[in-house]
Design an enzyme around this catalytic site. Structure first.
Site, short mmCIF file in Angstrom:
data_model
loop_
_atom_site.label_atom_id
_atom_site.label_comp_id
_atom_site.label_asym_id
_atom_site.label_seq_id
_atom_site.Cartn_x
_atom_site.Cartn_y
_atom_site.Cartn_z
N GLU A 57 4.16 35.41 10.63
CA GLU A 57 3.78 34.32 11.52
C GLU A 57 2.92 34.82 12.68
O GLU A 57 1.91 34.20 13.03
CB GLU A 57 5.03 33.63 12.09
CG GLU A 57 5.94 33.04 11.03
CD GLU A 57 7.07 33.97 10.67
OE1 GLU A 57 8.22 33.50 10.57
OE2 GLU A 57 6.81 35.18 10.49
N CYS A 89 9.84 35.22 16.19
CA CYS A 89 8.75 34.39 15.66
C CYS A 89 8.91 32.93 16.11
O CYS A 89 7.91 32.23 16.29
CB CYS A 89 8.72 34.48 14.14
SG CYS A 89 8.19 36.10 13.53
#
Length: 344
Positions: A57, A89
């Site tokens: 991500e 994340c």
């Protein structure tokens, strides 16, 4: 809440990214990510390149820049919610202004769970379990090790049609065909640990490395683990500098696997002799069996596994066959059949 075609297409691409060649098989899971604009256009892609590097991500968000605001992020694993070598994340996605997150596999790691909940708390739309089976398949052993708190164990052996791993005089060189030996090195390369007993090291002196088609060691090698109480002579090949080696001073398979789990090992390739195989089978710690069967008969000689104490057919240990492959050399004579099986 459901997904649309653009998101499903993006998930298929994210799964491809997760298995990019060269990405380590552990200790971290392999993860791919795709960032989509409101119209379904791909803005950015990313994948995790191994422990200590950006998560998928974060890599995709870095490529997307300001375009990430209002986007949909499609990722193969639920965004993490903890700080390790990198930050959470979930917080990176919130800070980037992402509108929606679609993930495949929930993160069952107890130190990382909660990403989906944190995103929802921040007002981000979240959809989970999209192509979950495909995502679990690419991280089969990581998922197993997280859930079971021990490595996945693959027991590999080679035997004749009548189950002999060596002749009565001890010779075993031609049980495995050339094609089977090459295939074994391929399978070794999919594991992070090679495990044998001290008896195998003392008698056979294996090097336990992964080698290429011209018999040269690959640059990245699994851990070599030797299990047993006996000391190892310093001249044994398993102690050379071609790979790291640990000596697990125990006869207990559970204790050995616990030590390997503590070293963040997730997939053990068991290549020891019949006694070690019996110990793991008796402890119900063999998760997969790979047998290379040679089209030959001996009638006597060493068995692939020591006496399991089974005296009647009703007590036989049954395996479920998941794959059958014929491995054949160029001349058509150098042949083994590979059976891949799991415990029922």
């Amino acid at each position: 809440m459901t997904t649309n075609e653009a998101e499903r297409r993006a998930m298929r691409r994210a799964l491809e990214l997760a298995v990019t060649p060269g990405v380590p098989l552990g200790p971290n899971p392999r993860v791919g990510c795709v960032v989509l604009a409101a119209d379904g256009r791909t803005i950015a892609e990313g994948f995790h390149r191994g422990a200590g590097t950006l998560h998928a991500e974060a890599a995709a968000l870095a490529e997307a820049g300001e375009e990430a605001r209002g986007s949909t992020v499609v990722v193969t694993l639920e965004p993490c919610n903890h700080t390790g070598r990198t930050g959470p994340c979930s917080e990176a996605l919130i800070a980037a202004g992402v509108r929606r997150v679609v993930f495949a596999q929930p993160d069952s790691n107890p130190v990382a769970v909660g990403g989906a909940r944190r995103l929802r708390e921040a007002g981000v739309e979240v959809v989970g379990a999209e192509m979950i089976e495909e995502a679990q398949a690419i991280n089969r052993t990581w998922t197993f090790a997280i859930a079971r708190r021990r490595p996945f164990v693959t027991w590999k052996f080679a035997a004749t049609l009548d189950g002999r791993s060596a002749a009565a005089d001890g010779t075993s060189r031609w049980v495995s065909s050339r094609a089977a030996r090459r295939d074994t090195h391929r399978l070794r390369g999919l594991c992070d640990t090679m495990l044998v007993g001290t008896g195998t090291v003392l008698v056979d002196d294996p090097e336990l490395t992964v080698r290429d088609d011209v018999d040269e060691p690959l640059p990245v090698q699994p851990l070599r683990a030797v299990m047993g109480l006996r000391d190892l002579p310093t001249d044994r090949r398993v102690l050379n500098d071609r790979a790291e080696t640990v000596h697990l001073r125990t006869h207990d398979p559970r204790e050995a696997l616990q030590q390997l789990h503590d070293l963040e090992r997730q997939h053990v390739f068991l290549e020891g002799g019949p006694t070690l195989a019996r110990a793991f089978l008796d402890a119900d710690l063999v998760d997969e069996v790979v047998a290379y069967v040679a089209p030959m008969l001996l009638g006597s000689g060493a068995s692939a596994v020591a006496d399991l104490g089974i005296t009647t057919m009703t007590d036989a240990l049954h395996l479920h066959v998941t794959d059958v492959t014929v491995l054949q050399g160029h001349d058509g004579e150098d042949t083994n059949v590979r059976l891949t099986m799991r415990r029922k």
